[in-house]
Design an enzyme around this catalytic site. Structure first.
Site, PDB file in Angstrom:
ATOM      1  N   CYS A   1      14.199   9.936  -6.442  1.00 32.11           N
ATOM      2  CA  CYS A   1      12.853   9.375  -6.292  1.00 32.11           C
ATOM      3  C   CYS A   1      12.412   9.644  -4.851  1.00 32.11           C
ATOM      4  CB  CYS A   1      12.843   7.879  -6.607  1.00 32.11           C
ATOM      5  SG  CYS A   1      13.800   6.904  -5.459  1.00 32.11           S
TER       6      CYS A   1
ATOM      7  N   CYS B   1       0.827  -1.212   0.000  1.00 39.62           N
ATOM      8  CA  CYS B   1       0.000   0.000   0.000  1.00 39.62           C
ATOM      9  C   CYS B   1       0.860   1.260   0.000  1.00 39.62           C
ATOM     10  CB  CYS B   1      -0.940   0.007   1.194  1.00 39.62           C
ATOM     11  SG  CYS B   1      -2.206  -1.270   1.076  1.00 39.62           S
TER      12      CYS B   1
END
EC number: 2.7.7.-
Lengths: 87, 414
Positions: free
Chosen positions: B369, B196
């Site tokens: 990132c 998730c």
């Protein structure tokens, strides 16, 4: 004799292939392993799942024993369902 | 310990409280007594565990076990609705137990908390004292662990999972039905499994699946209706559609529930699955120090306006949250392990010309990132694809999380 089936991709399969639904030409009678080969040839991106998915014809599980016979008619649905593990 | 009379009868308080389900024809007093005498173990007190615990507690399941080793984080609250701001940092099992006491106010039931990570050494002891196990976990090793333990102890396993807009639900090892290994004998390759935290999840999806898990538990306990034994329910939240796939029967040659099982005790499931029994990302450590730069060093390069390129390899949705100014977005697909757009080579080539870069004075290309994991994979790729250009490709160590903690405390963290 071949027929067109509607392939529906779920979860990671949907993400890998990049769409939810597609059409696939398959022989009307073939073994499970032949079906998987055709699917993976057309949708190479699924290969990284290393067969960790269910194939279901018209909402019914197809047994992955290699020589089990699968019979299709045009308009049948083939679902590709990898497991989800999140929660 | 409640006495025998109390376990065989409903008190006036119970009749008053459960009246609306008591009057259901097939449920009735026998159904309520079945719940009252039952013990259910919920493994995982997150997005699935919250609604499951809420409804089972409200419905009057006598003993509710709650397992979680992890603590509440602020990014849990959009979906894990029994936790709240005041409980950030608190153990999740304790947090649910406290919320059930406060919100559901069901003084008639008992909760037991297990603040542990289940593993091969402790799982049998915990599970053996419960009637049914509900898999509300968030990782593959725990799913195989619970499956094997439930088969070995002969308990039904109500399994739910959710990610993005998708949910899945079934009942394993119930009434002669298949187990998880009958359907998925081999664990998936670890890098194909999204959690998730990386894949995202809409809160209502685990909300729906967790609520359905509670319904399956009630049907199993009260022997009413048809359970999802041998059927896989698939929920697609994006199209609001449910689908029920008929699964196969129990596999005669299943390694754990078949006729001649090879698995007769629990194994090391992290080893089996090549992954940790949690949904946290492991830190990637692919590159040499030479190929990496600290965020503070990068800040100095920005401050002196030294020519460079910053490639942000996060998906577009994440770039819309926050971005280091001047970066070029080059989304990396962590599943296919490819960058989605090849046009960047031309862009970088043009910048090399503009900046007069040469093999002696190569143009630095920094890759960033969210956490500094994907960026390392991209650096490895770019070192090959940009081989012909006068550039030097480096990873921004620790990604935007490091940028926020070491350089810009105002930068949002997600």
């Amino acid at each position: 004799m071949g027929c067109e089936v509607r392939v529906v991709f779920f979860a990671a399969a949907k993400e890998l292939v990049g769409c939810r639904e597609a059409s696939l030409s398959v022989p009307s009678r073939l073994s499970f392993s032949e079906l998987k080969d055709i699917l993976l040839e057309k949708y190479e991106a699924l290969k990284i799942l290393e067969s960790n998915f269910i194939l279901a014809k018209n909402q019914e599980y197809l047994d992955f024993e290699g020589d089990a016979l699968v019979v299709f008619k045009s308009g049948d649905e083939l679902a590709v369902i990898p497991p989800i593990s999140g929660g | 310990m409640k006495d025998d009379y109390a376990m065989a009868h409903l008190s006036n308080a119970e009749v008053a409280r459960y009246g609306r389900q008591l009057i259901l024809e097939d449920f009735a007093v026998k159904g309520q007594l079945a719940l009252k005498n039952a013990s259910v173990l919920i493994v995982g007190c997150g997005g699935l565990g919250c609604p499951t615990a809420s409804y089972l507690s409200a419905a009057g399941v006598g003993i509710l076990g709650l397992v979680d080793y992890d603590c509440v984080e602020i990014n849990n609250l959009h979906r894990q609705v029994l936790h709240d701001e005041e409980k950030v940092g608190m153990n999740k099992a304790l947090s649910i137990a406290a919320s059930l006491k406060k919100q559901v106010l069901n003084s008639l039931i008992e909760t037991r908390t297990h603040e542990i990570l289940l593993n091969k050494d402790n799982a049998m002891g915990v599970i053996s004292t419960y009637d049914i196990v509900v898999d509300c976990s968030d990782n593959v090793p725990t799913r195989y662990l619970l499956n094997d333990a439930c088969v070995l102890l002969n308990k039904p396993l109500v399994s739910g999972s959710a990610l993005r807009y998708d949910g899945q639900l079934t009942v394993y090892h119930s009434d002669g039905g298949p187990c998880y290994r009958c359907i998925f004998p081999k664990p998936p390759p670890p890098y194909t499994v999204a959690n998730c935290s990386d894949g995202g999840v809409l809160g209502m999806v685990p909300g729906i699946i967790g609520t359905l898990q509670a319904l399956e538990v009630v049907k199993l306990l009260t022997k009413t209706g048809d359970t999802l034994r041998g059927k896989l329910m698939i929920f697609d939240g994006a199209s609001s559609s449910f689908r029920k796939i008929k699964l196969r029967e129990r596999r005669e040659d299943c390694s754990v529930c078949g006729r001649c099982p090879t698995i007769t005790e629990l194994q090391d499931y992290e080893l089996l699955c090549g992954a940790s029994a949690n949904d946290k990302d492991a830190d990637v450590d692919l590159l040499d120090e030479f190929d990496r730069v600290e965020v503070k060093e990068y800040k100095r390069i920005v401050d002196v306006s030294s020519p460079h390129i910053l490639l942000d390899v996060r998906p577009k949705a994440e770039v819309s949250i926050c971005v280091i100014p001047g970066s070029i977005n080059l989304p990396f697909n962590s599943l296919t392990r490819q960058v989605c757009d090849e046009s960047y080579v031309g862009q970088i080539s043009e910048r090399c010309v503009e900046c007069n870069s040469s093999p002696d004075q190569p143009l630095p290309v920094f890759v960033v990132c969210r956490r500094g994991n994907d960026s390392q994979i991209v650096v490895e790729t770019l070192k090959k694809t940009l081989e012909q250009l006068p550039v030097v490709v480096k990873d921004l160590k620790g990604g935007l999380h490091a940028w926020a903690s070491d350089v810009d405390p105002e930068f949002p963290v997600y």
